[in-house]
Write a protein that holds these residues in place. Structure first.
Motif, mmCIF file in Angstrom:
data_model
loop_
_atom_site.group_PDB
_atom_site.id
_atom_site.type_symbol
_atom_site.label_atom_id
_atom_site.label_comp_id
_atom_site.label_asym_id
_atom_site.label_seq_id
_atom_site.Cartn_x
_atom_site.Cartn_y
_atom_site.Cartn_z
ATOM 1 N N ILE A 261 -2.054 -69.774 82.361
ATOM 2 C CA ILE A 261 -2.163 -69.138 81.033
ATOM 3 C C ILE A 261 -1.252 -69.800 80.002
ATOM 4 N N ALA A 262 -0.160 -70.358 80.445
ATOM 5 C CA ALA A 262 0.792 -70.968 79.524
ATOM 6 C C ALA A 262 0.097 -72.042 78.694
ATOM 7 N N THR A 263 -0.739 -72.837 79.330
ATOM 8 C CA THR A 263 -1.454 -73.898 78.613
ATOM 9 C C THR A 263 -2.332 -73.296 77.534
ATOM 10 N N LEU A 264 -3.082 -72.263 77.926
ATOM 11 C CA LEU A 264 -3.992 -71.625 76.970
ATOM 12 C C LEU A 264 -3.244 -71.122 75.752
ATOM 13 N N VAL A 265 -2.172 -70.390 76.020
ATOM 14 C CA VAL A 265 -1.448 -69.750 74.927
ATOM 15 C C VAL A 265 -0.865 -70.789 73.976
ATOM 16 N N THR A 266 -0.320 -71.871 74.528
ATOM 17 C CA THR A 266 0.269 -72.866 73.632
ATOM 18 C C THR A 266 -0.779 -73.525 72.752
ATOM 19 N N PHE A 267 -2.016 -73.609 73.246
ATOM 20 C CA PHE A 267 -3.042 -74.271 72.432
ATOM 21 C C PHE A 267 -3.604 -73.363 71.346
ATOM 22 N N MET A 268 -3.471 -72.056 71.563
ATOM 23 C CA MET A 268 -4.175 -71.116 70.683
ATOM 24 C C MET A 268 -3.936 -71.327 69.188
ATOM 25 N N PRO A 269 -2.686 -71.322 68.750
ATOM 26 C CA PRO A 269 -2.480 -71.443 67.301
ATOM 27 C C PRO A 269 -3.086 -72.734 66.735
ATOM 28 N N PHE A 270 -2.997 -73.796 67.504
ATOM 29 C CA PHE A 270 -3.530 -75.061 66.998
ATOM 30 C C PHE A 270 -5.058 -75.032 66.943
ATOM 31 N N THR A 271 -5.651 -74.354 67.915
ATOM 32 C CA THR A 271 -7.108 -74.175 67.860
ATOM 33 C C THR A 271 -7.492 -73.405 66.605
ATOM 34 N N MET A 272 -6.703 -72.359 66.312
ATOM 35 C CA MET A 272 -7.001 -71.559 65.120
ATOM 36 C C MET A 272 -6.905 -72.411 63.877
ATOM 37 N N ALA A 273 -5.822 -73.194 63.802
ATOM 38 C CA ALA A 273 -5.635 -74.035 62.616
ATOM 39 C C ALA A 273 -6.807 -74.998 62.463
ATOM 40 N N SER A 274 -7.249 -75.569 63.585
ATOM 41 C CA SER A 274 -8.340 -76.537 63.452
ATOM 42 C C SER A 274 -9.644 -75.833 63.108
ATOM 43 N N ALA A 275 -9.803 -74.593 63.571
ATOM 44 C CA ALA A 275 -11.013 -73.852 63.211
ATOM 45 C C ALA A 275 -11.037 -73.571 61.716
ATOM 46 N N ILE A 276 -9.887 -73.171 61.176
ATOM 47 C CA ILE A 276 -9.840 -72.894 59.730
ATOM 48 C C ILE A 276 -10.133 -74.165 58.946
ATOM 49 N N THR A 277 -9.532 -75.263 59.381
ATOM 50 C CA THR A 277 -9.793 -76.538 58.704
ATOM 51 C C THR A 277 -11.277 -76.878 58.784
ATOM 52 N N ALA A 278 -11.869 -76.658 59.956
ATOM 53 C CA ALA A 278 -13.273 -77.027 60.125
ATOM 54 C C ALA A 278 -14.176 -76.243 59.181
ATOM 55 N N ILE A 279 -13.992 -74.905 59.134
ATOM 56 C CA ILE A 279 -14.892 -74.112 58.296
ATOM 57 C C ILE A 279 -14.673 -74.439 56.822
ATOM 58 N N THR A 280 -13.406 -74.692 56.456
ATOM 59 C CA THR A 280 -13.127 -75.059 55.066
ATOM 60 C C THR A 280 -13.776 -76.397 54.723
ATOM 61 N N ALA A 281 -13.654 -77.350 55.650
ATOM 62 C CA ALA A 281 -14.229 -78.670 55.386
ATOM 63 C C ALA A 281 -15.745 -78.575 55.246
ATOM 64 N N LEU A 282 -16.380 -77.792 56.122
ATOM 65 C CA LEU A 282 -17.837 -77.660 56.048
ATOM 66 C C LEU A 282 -18.259 -77.030 54.727
ATOM 67 N N ASP A 283 -17.532 -75.992 54.330
ATOM 68 C CA ASP A 283 -17.849 -75.360 53.051
ATOM 69 C C ASP A 283 -17.631 -76.335 51.902
ATOM 70 N N PHE A 284 -16.572 -77.097 52.007
ATOM 71 C CA PHE A 284 -16.253 -78.066 50.961
ATOM 72 C C PHE A 284 -17.392 -79.066 50.792
ATOM 73 N N LEU A 285 -17.937 -79.477 51.912
ATOM 74 C CA LEU A 285 -19.020 -80.463 51.870
ATOM 75 C C LEU A 285 -20.365 -79.838 51.536
ATOM 76 N N GLY A 286 -20.411 -78.504 51.471
ATOM 77 C CA GLY A 286 -21.664 -77.845 51.123
ATOM 78 C C GLY A 286 -22.553 -77.545 52.316
ATOM 79 N N PHE A 287 -22.020 -77.673 53.523
ATOM 80 C CA PHE A 287 -22.831 -77.372 54.708
ATOM 81 C C PHE A 287 -22.379 -76.080 55.355
ATOM 82 N N GLY A 288 -21.623 -75.308 54.632
ATOM 83 C CA GLY A 288 -21.005 -74.138 55.236
ATOM 84 C C GLY A 288 -21.775 -72.856 54.971
ATOM 85 N N LEU A 289 -21.019 -71.794 54.736
ATOM 86 C CA LEU A 289 -21.595 -70.462 54.585
ATOM 87 C C LEU A 289 -22.493 -70.397 53.356
#
Lengths: 348, 669
Positions: A261-289
């Protein structure tokens, strides 16, 4: 519930890293605020007192104007209603949220569509965008959408990645070989092109976007879980469980998984950050929501186009993204440090 | 054997990467390629021989005597005698052109106006101030003689008319034009059809090198214009026409009748860096002194830069690196370069708004009436009442545009004077929705019917710039209980979607050219809506009909009565009869309510540096953009005077002008 003493130690250590700890509190605070944002930022009234009875329109079905004696059957405009009640002076009243604007609402009906700077009298604390919508409102609801996306993303990526990774590590052999080769091929499919193709055929919704991004993001997690499982599988307790006749799922999910579980937990915040970046980037490019869903990427995109004539749009969106990403990164760093086994290693 | 072969193998191995390089280089640079020998002459002559009724040879003695030859000398001349030749016009395109061909795949681009539409000289041109009723002034023709009795126009070519490579323009070039447009090699089905034997044109008659006649298939009111609008093709240049036309001629600049050419060196240079293309004016252009052409096409060079980003292009304009910038968008005119901007106040940049009088592009909501619920007339009428275009015009276009009223606005007396687009009225919209069964509002305020279906439709567009329009329409429509799901696709995906008739409602428009009367067949005839629109009785809708793809009937309209009117309209020889039919069709279309008329722009607006000069009346009635007619010129003295003053404090008389002498007021409600 009694926690594992090691876990308690890790939590204590996390709390002692002040920067990360307070960042986590702030992020939780923001999440709670975003979850109940309707109470603070909304064009529906908090309370309407009309002819002696109280109505709470914030949540639930829309209330047509006719219910408050107005001449239209669409949703009541509570800001106007408040003014009408005030003028009538008949004892009816309306309490509006602090920011009385919804994120998809045309705040200057009948006036030109131009971005307007912050206006405290009208409660546009961060101004309006080029479609006359309140920026603060869009920021907050955009944050909520990004967070829903990020949590959904994390859940599914970890679900698929962990399951497959553990199975690969546990079974090994041909299964491991085949899945690994598949992952290698799969991770070479250009994710962005797939999104572009899908977005050109259908209007993506949160669910579709989530499905596509998860489809291409789960592979990374499998590598870590596979190695971890390989390592744990060789330990005596696994052998003991096998000898005792525990079923395979039981061994994987009850014995091995908690130890990784230690591995999972340490990755979590970074996964979240990359998810936020991803959705923002997609929206920025016009392929998002789809429009007019409030989104940071869309706001950033507007901001870059109107940088000269309306700097407040890009400033708001950019600051919001930077602040949230920094907070999450701080949390992530602290978690990693707290879970770092080196702390307990003594070199001689 | 092995020792002998090994060196060869090594050589081959070493040579392989080099080969690949050569191959790659060869791909990107097809001018270097040598093409196999081709000669189309035989095929051409065989084609003429095979169609003796279309390609007719006679002698000059056969030319009828006492034809009513005319040059329309009475028309006032276009352009200003004050115009001076010289200078470089610095323009912009968004993408490097994909071909220099005028016909075939990829040719209909924003670059083609520089090659053909605005530049090439035709037999004759429509007088753009329209002093009479769609009269033409001569271009390549010296004079012409219409003969309505035989549907024929006789042409005498101007003996001075030359291709840019010096060869004279002859009757042969017009024969060849028909041959080439009828040829499958050009891969342009529209041309194959339109110029096909007996479709639009019935016959071309050769009298001598410079005299010929063209007979129309039908005697339409605009038959003279249909002949004079023709542009010949240089027969000598297309000797090598063949099945590989699309590749072979992709980067060859064809000789032109217009003033501007692309030299081989310049073509080579621009294809290498793909950042700019420069056209040069021919010193000894054949039409240098020809009335109506002599004061136009003034710049010596046209330098076109490839700038994808509009904001970037705007900054370059402000820096003086471009001569003009289109200011049609309110944001540019009011926010980015307002009248109180220092460059405008100091008189460095001038602004002009010019009201024109042209057929208007059909901006509006195109409702696909073959879709569920949208096949109900009441739902469509409700949507008309639920679309708040007045608010769109007021907010998004800042009150500058006008509401479109019919499906064919701007055709003068051919536009129905009485029809008014339905105003925004949520209550009337809801009355109509109720008649269609949508009687109560759901929890989100959207109407639902007995079956629990929501009144919700996709509203799509291919224009990111118009997203704000959809936002307003969506929010206002909710008041009438109607939900729009907004879809903003990129232009080509959206086009594909509507061409496959997969849309519910599309915000779109068809561009229209300046014509005497509107067209109805393409957009409203049932044969463009369904494969088999009706059952055998010709009236009852066929229950198994399938939508016909790749047509302009975006509303899937199939009305037998309308079909009959369209067919009569397309055969009619009298403008008065056509007008009557057009009005009747407009009334049917208004009742059908599948087009929600949107908006039109009654003007164009431009900002330009002070050295750009214009005629006193600025532009012509039929102009759709300031450059189209090439009336402007440069004042080099002013250019010198202005150079380097941008950052200084020099001031010149400012100029922000509005030209409304051709303005057509909006029709009152």
């Amino acid at each position: 519930m009694r926690l594992n003493p090691l876990t308690v130690k890790k939590i204590q250590r996390f709390r002692s890293i002040k920067r990360g700890y307070y960042s986590l509190l702030l992020v939780i605070g923001l999440l709670v605020f975003a979850a109940i944002a309707e109470l603070f930022i909304n064009n529906r009234a908090l309370i309407v007192s009309y002819e002696g009875s109280w109505r709470f329109p914030t949540y639930g079905a829309m209330i047509p104007g006719t219910e408050f004696g107005l001449d239209y059957s669409h949703e009541t405009n509570y800001r106007e209603l408040r003014e009408i009640f005030r003028e009538e002076g008949a004892g009816n009243w309306v309490i509006m949220p602090i920011v009385p604007w919804s994120p998809v609402e045309n705040a200057f009906r009948g006036e030109s569509m131009i971005p307007r700077p912050p206006d405290f009298a009208r409660r546009h604390f961060l101004g309006t965008d080029r479609e006359n919508r309140d920026i603060l409102s869009r920021l907050v609801y955009g944050f909520r959408n990004a967070m829903i996306f990020a949590f959904g993303f994390m859940f599914f990526v970890y679900l698929i990645g962990t399951t497959l990774g553990c199975l690969m590590g546990y079974f090994g052999g041909t299964f491991d070989l085949i899945v690994q080769r598949f992952i290698e091929i799969w991770s070479n499919v250009p994710f962005l092109y797939v999104v572009i193709i899908v977005a050109s055929v259908v209007t993506p919704t949160l669910g579709i976007l989530l499905a596509i991004t998860v489809l291409f993001a789960w592979t990374g997690m499998t590598y870590y879980m596979r190695t971890n499982t390989l390592k744990e599988k060789a330990r005596d307790y696994t052998a003991a469980a096998q000898v005792l006749g525990a079923s395979t799922p039981r061994i994987i999910f009850l014995h091995i998984l908690p130890n990784t579980i230690a591995t999972l937990v340490t990755f979590m915040p970074f996964t979240m950050a990359s998810a936020i970046t991803a959705i923002t980037a997609l929206d920025f490019l016009g392929f998002g929501l789809p429009r007019p869903t409030p989104s940071w990427g869309e706001m950033l995109q507007q901001g870059t186009q109107t940088m000269v004539i309306a700097p407040w749009i890009v400033t708001s969106a950019f600051s919001a993204i930077v602040i949230v990403l920094i907070l999450i990164t701080f949390v992530g760093e602290a978690v990693r440090e707290a879970f770092d086994p080196k702390k307990f290693t003594v070199y001689e | 054997m092995i020792p002998v072969r090994l060196p060869h193998a090594r050589l081959l191995m070493a040579g392989l990467p080099a080969l690949v390089l050569v191959f790659l280089a060869g791909c990107s640079c097809s001018t270097q390629t040598t093409w196999p020998e081709e000669d189309i002459t035989e095929e051409e002559l065989a084609h003429y021989a095979a169609n003796p009724d279309f390609f007719v040879y006679k002698t000059i003695d056969d030319l009828p005597a006492d034809l009513p030859w005319t040059r329309n000398d009475h028309l006032p001349e276009i352009g200003s005698p004050k115009a001076i030749r010289g200078g470089t016009y610095r323009a912009r395109i968004q993408d490097f052109p994909r071909t220099l061909r005028l016909y075939g795949p990829d040719s209909n681009s924003s670059f083609r106006p520089f090659l053909l539409d605005d530049i090439a000289i035709r037999l004759g041109h429509l007088h753009p101030n329209n002093p009479g009723d769609h009269e033409y002034y001569p271009g390549l023709a010296l004079e012409w003689a219409p003969d309505p009795d035989t549907r024929t126009v006789y042409i005498r070519l101007d003996p001075k008319a030359r291709w840019s490579d010096g060869k004279p323009v002859t009757t042969e070039d017009f024969f060849f034009m028909f041959f080439m447009f009828q040829s499958p090699h050009i891969r342009a089905p529209w041309y194959n059809n339109y110029y096909g034997v007996g479709v639009t044109y019935d016959r071309i008659i050769h009298y001598d090198e410079r005299t010929f006649a063209i007979t129309m298939a039908q005697l339409r009111p605009d038959f003279v214009g249909r002949v004079l609008n023709l542009v010949p093709l240089p027969r000598h240049f297309f000797r090598e026409l063949g099945p590989d036309y699309v590749q072979r001629f992709n980067w060859r600049f064809a000789p032109t009748t217009g003033a501007y050419i692309l030299t081989p060196e310049e073509l080579e240079r621009s294809r290498r860096n793909r950042g700019r293309i420069t056209f040069v004016r021919q010193e000894d252009w054949w039409a240098n002194d020809k009335p109506n052409l002599r004061y136009r096409f003034n710049p010596d060079r046209i330098r076109i830069r490839v700038i994808r980003d509009t904001p970037k292009a705007f900054e370059l304009f402000l820096a003086g690196e471009m001569d003009m910038f289109g200011m049609n968008q309110a944001e540019f005119n009011f926010d980015r370069l307002p009248d109180h901007h220092p460059l405008v106040e100091r008189g460095l940049i001038h602004k002009a708004t010019f009201y024109n009088d042209v057929p208007r592009p059909t901006w509006g909501l195109w409702i696909n009436s073959a879709r569920p619920h949208l096949d109900n007339n009441d739902v469509r009428i409700g949507i008309n009442y639920a679309a708040n275009w007045d608010l769109v015009i007021q907010q998004f276009f800042r009150g500058e545009f006008f509401r479109m009223q019919t499906t064919a606005d701007g055709y003068g007396s051919m536009t129905h004077p009485g029809i008014r687009a339905r105003p925004f009225d949520p209550n009337r919209a809801m009355e109509h929705f109720a008649r269609a069964g949508f009687t109560r509002r759901g929890p989100d305020g959207i109407l639902v019917n007995e079956a629990g279906q929501r009144l919700s439709f996709n509203l799509s567009t291919g224009s990111e710039a118009l997203a704000g329009v959809l936002t307003i329409l969506r929010e206002e429509a909710r008041k009438a209980g109607l939900d729009f799901r907004i879809e903003i696709l990129d232009a080509s995906s959206n086009w594909r979607k509507v061409q496959e008739k997969n849309h519910d409602i599309a915000l779109s428009a068809f561009g229209v050219s300046v014509e005497m009367f509107p067209r109805y067949w393409e957009t409203y005839h049932s044969s463009n809506a369904f494969d088999v629109p009706f059952l055998e009785d010709g009236v009852t809708p066929n229950p198994d009909r399938r939508p016909r793809e790749q047509t302009n009937n975006l509303e899937s309209i199939a009305i037998a009565e309308l079909d009959a009117l369209i067919e009569r309209y397309d055969r009619s020889e009298s403008l008065d009869e056509m007008r009557e039919l057009a009005f009747k069709m407009e009334e049917i279309l208004h009742e059908h309510a599948s087009f929600v008329p949107g908006f039109y722009m009654p003007f164009f607006r431009t900002a330009y540096w002070r050295w750009v000069q214009w005629p006193d009346d600025f532009n012509v009635r039929f102009a759709r953009d300031p450059v189209e007619m090439w009336l402007f010129w440069f004042d080099e003295e002013k250019h010198e005077e202005t150079r380097g003053t941008r950052r200084g404090s020099e001031t010149f008389p400012p100029s922000v002008r509005i030209f409304d002498h051709w303005a057509v007021p909006p029709r009152e409600k």
